[in-house]
Design a protein around this motif. Structure first.
Motif, PDB file in Angstrom:
ATOM      1  N   ASN A  31       0.824  -1.209   0.000  1.00 65.97           N
ATOM      2  CA  ASN A  31       0.000   0.000   0.000  1.00 65.97           C
ATOM      3  C   ASN A  31       0.857   1.258   0.000  1.00 65.97           C
ATOM      4  OD1 ASN A  31      -2.461  -1.342   0.002  1.00 65.97           O
ATOM      5  ND2 ASN A  31      -2.524  -1.489   2.235  1.00 65.97           N
ATOM      6  N   SER A  32       0.367   2.248  -0.739  1.00 62.56           N
ATOM      7  CA  SER A  32       1.010   3.559  -0.763  1.00 62.56           C
ATOM      8  C   SER A  32      -0.097   4.600  -0.870  1.00 62.56           C
ATOM      9  CB  SER A  32       1.991   3.660  -1.934  1.00 62.56           C
ATOM     10  OG  SER A  32       1.315   3.517  -3.162  1.00 62.56           O
TER      11      SER A  32
ATOM     12  N   ILE B 276      -2.538   8.275  -5.259  1.00 59.58           N
ATOM     13  CA  ILE B 276      -2.065   8.679  -6.587  1.00 59.58           C
ATOM     14  C   ILE B 276      -1.109   7.637  -7.155  1.00 59.58           C
ATOM     15  CG2 ILE B 276      -0.746  10.396  -7.865  1.00 59.58           C
ATOM     16  CD1 ILE B 276      -1.864  12.531  -6.029  1.00 59.58           C
ATOM     17  N   ARG B 277      -0.145   7.203  -6.348  1.00 63.77           N
ATOM     18  CA  ARG B 277       0.793   6.178  -6.827  1.00 63.77           C
ATOM     19  C   ARG B 277       0.083   4.853  -7.057  1.00 63.77           C
ATOM     20  NH1 ARG B 277       6.128   6.103  -3.234  1.00 63.77           N
ATOM     21  NH2 ARG B 277       4.611   6.370  -1.538  1.00 63.77           N
ATOM     22  N   GLN B 278      -0.868   4.517  -6.197  1.00 62.58           N
ATOM     23  CA  GLN B 278      -1.640   3.288  -6.405  1.00 62.58           C
ATOM     24  C   GLN B 278      -2.403   3.347  -7.719  1.00 62.58           C
ATOM     25  OE1 GLN B 278      -0.210   1.008  -3.985  1.00 62.58           O
ATOM     26  NE2 GLN B 278      -2.290   0.248  -4.163  1.00 62.58           N
ATOM     27  N   SER B 279      -2.954   4.520  -8.026  1.00 63.45           N
ATOM     28  CA  SER B 279      -3.680   4.684  -9.287  1.00 63.45           C
ATOM     29  C   SER B 279      -2.757   4.506 -10.484  1.00 63.45           C
ATOM     30  CB  SER B 279      -4.341   6.069  -9.345  1.00 63.45           C
ATOM     31  OG  SER B 279      -5.296   6.216  -8.335  1.00 63.45           O
ATOM     32  N   LEU B 280      -1.583   5.120 -10.422  1.00 65.07           N
ATOM     33  CA  LEU B 280      -0.638   5.034 -11.529  1.00 65.07           C
ATOM     34  C   LEU B 280      -0.159   3.600 -11.742  1.00 65.07           C
ATOM     35  CD1 LEU B 280       1.472   8.253 -10.872  1.00 65.07           C
ATOM     36  CD2 LEU B 280      -0.190   7.882 -12.701  1.00 65.07           C
ATOM     37  N   ILE B 281       0.087   2.892 -10.656  1.00 67.52           N
ATOM     38  CA  ILE B 281       0.508   1.486 -10.765  1.00 67.52           C
ATOM     39  C   ILE B 281      -0.627   0.642 -11.329  1.00 67.52           C
ATOM     40  CG2 ILE B 281       1.219  -0.546  -9.454  1.00 67.52           C
ATOM     41  CD1 ILE B 281       2.609   1.431  -7.501  1.00 67.52           C
TER      42      ILE B 281
END
Length: 259
Positions: free
Chosen positions: A101-102, A105-110
């Protein structure tokens, strides 16, 4: 001069092409497995064939998640590929990458990673097939209708069969899974809603070259989804015909259930 109508047309064409592409990809995933089940009569071999057919797209999909996670400094865990269902017909697993988990925004990009990577690969495959995506201009979207004919013409070169197979594998593996779509509010839906709002309220105050560049980018995205949709449509017609013939020969019929 770029008008609001041109912006609206560009966005509607993009979402329309993406919607058709999504529906065809969903249909193909179901009916390819159905055809394989009709041919082999058992879910095990049918799911294995399905996995092997999509193998290049699955590898690109999972590597996209892994690569974006590394670029964004997000820890990753296990990576799995190609797990067919058992003899009782359990759900098959194409692959996954364990991502810790992060922030959203980073989760969306990944989660969205397979989509831009797939778009780039499809553009490269189109170039190998000799199909030019520069035929779309800001006011000339009808050139999308030429794609099926261009795909048929590309079959004159036997090597292009390999590239067309890659188009199938990549296009049917580039959409993020249900787990990948969880954080889409930040990664896809919210920016699109803002763009639509700015467009229809006439608040998008950009100079002409910037607007042309954005519309050109939207046109390229539209072309990629239309390109994949056109090929998948031709393939869907073939799959539907084969499924009908095999169903008559085997005197069996596959019943598809909505989930």
């Amino acid at each position: 001069m770029i008008t609001d109508q041109m912006w609206a047309s560009a966005i509607l064409w993009l979402y329309g092409a993406f919607g058709v592409f999504w529906l065809l990809q969903w249909w193909l995933n179901q009916h390819l497995q159905g055809l394989a089940l009709l041919i082999f009569g058992r879910p095990g071999p049918a799911s294995s064939i399905y996995l092997y057919m999509l193998a290049p797209g699955v590898v690109i999909h999972e590597l996209s998640h892994w690569l974006f996670a590394k670029l964004l400094f997000v820890r990753t865990g296990d990576v799995a590929l190609f797990r067919p269902g058992d003899k009782r017909g359990s759900k098959i697993t194409l692959g996954y990458v364990e991502v810790y988990n992060s922030d959203p925004i980073r989760q969306s990009l990944i989660g969205l990673a397979p989509l831009p990577v797939g778009i780039i690969v499809l553009l490269l495959l189109a170039a190998l097939l000799g199909i030019n995506h520069d035929t779309i201009s800001i006011s000339n979207w009808q050139n999308l209708t030429n794609l099926p004919a261009q795909l048929v013409v590309s079959l004159h070169n036997p090597l292009n069969i390999l590239w067309l197979y890659m188009v199938f594998a990549v296009s049917n593996g580039m959409l993020p899974s249900s787990a990948d779509r969880r954080p889409w509010l930040f990664g896809f839906m919210l920016p699109s809603a803002i763009l639509l709002l700015l467009t229809f309220t006439n608040n998008l105050k950009l100079n002409q070259p910037v607007q042309e560049a954005i519309l050109g980018f939207l046109g390229t995205l539209t072309w990629v989804f239309a390109f994949a949709a056109a090929f998948n449509l031709l393939l869907a017609l073939i799959i539907a015909g084969l499924e009908w013939v095999v169903s008559k020969l085997r005197r069996r019929r596959i019943v598809y259930r909505r989930h």
